[in-house]
Every structure is written in structure tokens, then in C-alpha cells.
Design an enzyme around this catalytic site. Sequence first.
Site, PDB file in Angstrom:
ATOM      1  N   HIS A  74      57.394  14.976  53.374  1.00  0.00           N
ATOM      2  CA  HIS A  74      57.680  16.071  52.399  1.00  0.00           C
ATOM      3  C   HIS A  74      56.503  16.847  52.214  1.00  0.00           C
ATOM      4  CE1 HIS A  74      56.599  12.578  49.533  1.00  0.00           C
ATOM      5  NE2 HIS A  74      55.959  13.658  49.229  1.00  0.00           N
ATOM      6  N   ALA A  75      56.579  17.976  51.729  1.00  0.00           N
ATOM      7  CA  ALA A  75      55.477  18.979  51.116  1.00  0.00           C
ATOM      8  C   ALA A  75      55.675  18.892  49.745  1.00  0.00           C
ATOM      9  CB  ALA A  75      55.387  19.994  51.985  1.00  0.00           C
TER      10      ALA A  75
END
Length: 132
Positions: free
Chosen positions: A49-50
Site C-alpha cells: 500500500h501507499a
Amino acid sequence: MIPKVLEFKARGDARGSLVALEGASIVPFGIKRVYYIYGTKPGVERGFHAHKNLQQMAVAVTGSCEMVFDDGRDQASVYLDRPTLGVLIEPGVWHFIRNFSEDCVLMVLANEIYDESDYIRVYKDFIRWKYY
Ligand code: TYD
């Protein structure tokens, strides 16, 4: 891309070692949350994820793991293999963690409390968010 790593001073003496991390000086943000990942099963990779805004710093306080960063253009990875090494997980960078040793305890310091709306969990959405 070049991930930012930090080497901490260990205060060692005949008894062993101690590392102290303080927000805003050694860690480049105020610390609001600490979480840690441990007991990771063999072959597991996690993260993927970011964050839109969250600032984090990861330290393998025991054992080792590989933190992989991807800014949508290229990838870079950092082996966290000692308790005096930290890596910044900057906002707007896709990341995941692999090659956990069985004994790895990965501690993460964050500048905000948990907020699912700050996550981008689909790579295509990350690219769209970052570049379009
Ligand atoms: P998850 O985002 O799947 O971890 P990873 O990034 O390593 O893949 O988090 C696992 C679960 O823990 C998920 O239900 C969200 C929850 N969680 C919290 O409640 N607080 C936190 O600070 C974090 C990081 C996760």
C-alpha cells in the site's frame, strides 16, 4: 529513488546496548503511534500500500526483513538487519515487506493514529493518484 535510511547511536556498555528514539530530532516527525509486526510466517509478504500523508519510520529491532519501495517509476529496497538502522516510509510511496526472518520484530513509528482513509491499497489507484 533512494530510500532515506538513518543510523542510530547505540549506547553500549558492559551490560549491553540501548537505542533511544526521540520525535522531531532523531525521528524527523512527532510520534503519535507505534506498532510492530512479529511472528510473520515463512514466505509471507505484507504491506502493499501507499499512504497519502502518513510519515513512518521502520526499524527491525530483532531479526531482519527487506523493505521494498516503489514510486511508480522504479523500485529500491533496504535490508533492515540491525536495531540501529531505520528507514523512512514517506507518504506517496508504495511499499511492501518481504524476506522476514522468523524472529523479526519490525517496529514502525508513525506521526498519526491509524486512519484507513489515508491508505491506497490498489497499485493502479496509487499510480492514478500520484501521476494523473
Ligand atoms: P494491515 O494494513 O493488513 O497490515 P500490513 O500493512 O502489514 O499488510 O493491518 C493488519 C490489521 O491491523 C488491519 O485490520 C488494520 C489493523 N491495524 C490497526 O488497527 N492499527 C494500525 O496501526 C495498523 C498498522 C493496522
